[in-house]
Design a protein around this motif. Sequence first.
Motif, PDB file in Angstrom:
ATOM      1  N   UNK A  14      -0.535   0.012  11.878  1.00  0.00           N
ATOM      2  CA  UNK A  14       0.599  -0.119  13.168  1.00  0.00           C
ATOM      3  C   UNK A  14       0.129   0.511  14.536  1.00  0.00           C
ATOM      4  N   UNK A  15      -0.959   1.471  14.346  1.00  0.00           N
ATOM      5  CA  UNK A  15      -1.487   2.111  15.538  1.00  0.00           C
ATOM      6  C   UNK A  15      -2.632   1.357  15.826  1.00  0.00           C
ATOM      7  N   UNK A  16      -3.577   0.813  15.100  1.00  0.00           N
ATOM      8  CA  UNK A  16      -4.926   0.185  15.447  1.00  0.00           C
ATOM      9  C   UNK A  16      -4.945  -1.115  14.905  1.00  0.00           C
ATOM     10  N   UNK A  17      -4.134  -1.908  14.215  1.00  0.00           N
ATOM     11  CA  UNK A  17      -4.364  -3.253  13.739  1.00  0.00           C
ATOM     12  C   UNK A  17      -5.190  -3.237  12.438  1.00  0.00           C
ATOM     13  N   UNK A  18      -5.742  -2.125  11.982  1.00  0.00           N
ATOM     14  CA  UNK A  18      -6.471  -2.191  10.776  1.00  0.00           C
ATOM     15  C   UNK A  18      -6.486  -0.882  10.075  1.00  0.00           C
ATOM     16  N   UNK A  19      -6.609  -0.986   8.704  1.00  0.00           N
ATOM     17  CA  UNK A  19      -6.494   0.460   8.039  1.00  0.00           C
ATOM     18  C   UNK A  19      -8.036   1.114   7.787  1.00  0.00           C
ATOM     19  N   UNK A  20      -7.912   2.351   7.930  1.00  0.00           N
ATOM     20  CA  UNK A  20      -9.655   2.958   7.981  1.00  0.00           C
ATOM     21  C   UNK A  20      -9.873   2.814   5.888  1.00  0.00           C
ATOM     22  N   UNK A  21     -11.186   2.601   5.883  1.00  0.00           N
ATOM     23  CA  UNK A  21     -11.700   2.514   4.463  1.00  0.00           C
ATOM     24  C   UNK A  21     -10.869   3.628   3.713  1.00  0.00           C
ATOM     25  N   UNK A  22     -10.442   3.329   2.492  1.00  0.00           N
ATOM     26  CA  UNK A  22      -9.724   4.219   1.352  1.00  0.00           C
ATOM     27  C   UNK A  22     -11.088   4.418   0.405  1.00  0.00           C
ATOM     28  N   UNK A  23     -10.859   5.806  -0.026  1.00  0.00           N
ATOM     29  CA  UNK A  23     -11.909   6.102  -1.099  1.00  0.00           C
ATOM     30  C   UNK A  23     -11.929   5.239  -2.326  1.00  0.00           C
ATOM     31  N   UNK A  24     -13.138   4.501  -2.589  1.00  0.00           N
ATOM     32  CA  UNK A  24     -13.147   3.573  -3.595  1.00  0.00           C
ATOM     33  C   UNK A  24     -12.506   4.085  -5.093  1.00  0.00           C
ATOM     34  N   UNK A  25     -12.849   5.415  -5.373  1.00  0.00           N
ATOM     35  CA  UNK A  25     -12.135   5.869  -6.774  1.00  0.00           C
ATOM     36  C   UNK A  25     -10.617   5.854  -6.613  1.00  0.00           C
ATOM     37  N   UNK A  26     -10.229   6.552  -5.712  1.00  0.00           N
ATOM     38  CA  UNK A  26      -8.510   6.445  -5.214  1.00  0.00           C
ATOM     39  C   UNK A  26      -8.230   5.248  -5.222  1.00  0.00           C
ATOM     40  N   UNK A  27      -8.619   4.302  -4.636  1.00  0.00           N
ATOM     41  CA  UNK A  27      -7.814   2.800  -4.234  1.00  0.00           C
ATOM     42  C   UNK A  27      -7.971   2.534  -5.787  1.00  0.00           C
ATOM     43  N   UNK A  28      -9.218   2.462  -6.537  1.00  0.00           N
ATOM     44  CA  UNK A  28      -9.066   1.723  -7.991  1.00  0.00           C
ATOM     45  C   UNK A  28      -8.007   2.405  -8.839  1.00  0.00           C
ATOM     46  N   UNK A  29      -7.924   3.704  -8.700  1.00  0.00           N
ATOM     47  CA  UNK A  29      -6.859   4.202  -9.651  1.00  0.00           C
ATOM     48  C   UNK A  29      -5.332   3.931  -9.063  1.00  0.00           C
ATOM     49  N   UNK A  30      -5.392   3.752  -7.886  1.00  0.00           N
ATOM     50  CA  UNK A  30      -3.864   3.226  -7.439  1.00  0.00           C
ATOM     51  C   UNK A  30      -3.601   1.791  -7.852  1.00  0.00           C
ATOM     52  N   UNK A  31      -4.739   1.089  -7.914  1.00  0.00           N
ATOM     53  CA  UNK A  31      -4.600  -0.433  -8.257  1.00  0.00           C
ATOM     54  C   UNK A  31      -4.290  -0.449  -9.772  1.00  0.00           C
ATOM     55  N   UNK A  32      -4.947   0.439 -10.544  1.00  0.00           N
ATOM     56  CA  UNK A  32      -4.686   0.498 -11.865  1.00  0.00           C
ATOM     57  C   UNK A  32      -3.173   0.856 -12.136  1.00  0.00           C
ATOM     58  N   UNK A  33      -2.634   1.775 -11.478  1.00  0.00           N
ATOM     59  CA  UNK A  33      -1.456   2.361 -11.541  1.00  0.00           C
ATOM     60  C   UNK A  33      -0.405   1.221 -11.045  1.00  0.00           C
ATOM     61  N   UNK A  34      -0.616   0.382 -10.209  1.00  0.00           N
ATOM     62  CA  UNK A  34       0.111  -0.661  -9.786  1.00  0.00           C
ATOM     63  C   UNK A  34       0.306  -1.798 -10.708  1.00  0.00           C
ATOM     64  N   UNK A  35      -0.822  -2.001 -11.428  1.00  0.00           N
ATOM     65  CA  UNK A  35      -0.962  -2.900 -12.534  1.00  0.00           C
ATOM     66  C   UNK A  35       0.007  -2.388 -13.879  1.00  0.00           C
ATOM     67  N   UNK A  36      -0.102  -1.169 -14.098  1.00  0.00           N
ATOM     68  CA  UNK A  36       0.135  -0.577 -15.471  1.00  0.00           C
ATOM     69  C   UNK A  36       1.772  -0.312 -15.254  1.00  0.00           C
ATOM     70  N   UNK A  37       2.067  -0.311 -13.940  1.00  0.00           N
ATOM     71  CA  UNK A  37       3.793  -0.033 -13.533  1.00  0.00           C
ATOM     72  C   UNK A  37       4.496  -1.207 -13.503  1.00  0.00           C
ATOM     73  N   UNK A  38       3.802  -2.339 -12.741  1.00  0.00           N
ATOM     74  CA  UNK A  38       4.628  -3.566 -12.598  1.00  0.00           C
ATOM     75  C   UNK A  38       5.306  -4.305 -13.560  1.00  0.00           C
TER      76      UNK A  38
END
Length: 339
Positions: A220-244
């Motif tokens: 919203x503020x800059x048009x792009x997101x700053x990089x996310x920590x790879x490990x944290x992002x991978x865990x969040x993606x795991x969580x999404x797939x496990x929960x869906x």
Amino acid sequence: MSDALLNALAEALAGLVTAVETSDEEVLDPDTAVKWLEQTGHAFAGLGAADRRALDVLFREVALRQPPGAWRDELAQVSEEFGLDQDDHHATLDTVAEAARRYADTVRRADPATPVPTCPGWDLGDLTRHLGTVHGWAEHLVTARPATRVRPGDLALDPPADPLARPDWFSARADGFTRAARAADPDAPVWSPGADPSVRHYPRHVLAETLVHLADAEIALTGTACPLDPGAAADALDHFLATAPHVPWLAEPLAHLDRDGAVLRLTARDSRTVWTLVLGGGGFTWSRGSARGTPTADVTADAGDLLLLLHRRYGADDARFTLTGDRGLLDDWLAAGGL
């Protein structure tokens, strides 16, 4: 299962892992070794705290039964290399706290009336109220530990009417959640909107929400997101797939894709994590690591960008993503499963 069998299995597994890790490149392809070890690590990550501690003890006992030397030293590292000697619950809460701090710093110095294009109809004030509500709701759940569903609207979380006051209110809610979750037994039972009805579910849930909405604020503020920590992002993606599969408004559209047997592979450049999603059977199954054969469609990007793609914060045509195979499968998945 007898102690003798458990000890034999632990010794065999520790020996196999150590052999893979110490193999020469001419004997075992390094990429294959990484995939094997990653799959093993993912299986370990799904264990509860008590089982992880028990496996840590078994692996250490395996090492101690060996004569002093290089092989014993390598075996002694197995638990550490897979993080079995660490408390993932508290490590995740550390990451939640850092992401919440970053979110608060981002919105505190911004105009709360700034529109959030990735959340149509919301501005930053609305986004902060929502994310603070998520943290407050999760605090209640890990503290009260109800056995049945509690909706955020059922709780008196009192978000300020003044949007300018919401960043501080959000920070207080985030602090309250991390304190409550640290004080709770991670294996204590509690209702959850996913496959894991325990306190341990909520740090991962809140982390995923915070990372995605942090990206919303930055976009919203800059048009792009700053990089996310790879490990944290991978865990969040795991969580999404496990929960869906347990969330009806995600599971039902995915169940009607009519793409049985199609395989969607997601490959993270930065973390070297691979997710394989197989459609069929009224939904999908997923695993860490590459399945044999060529996938129907493959998407490669950094882990954080893959997380944001699945949440439709970026479009598949964005230059961040390298696509091969059937683009229609990805489009169908995103149309059905996007948030």
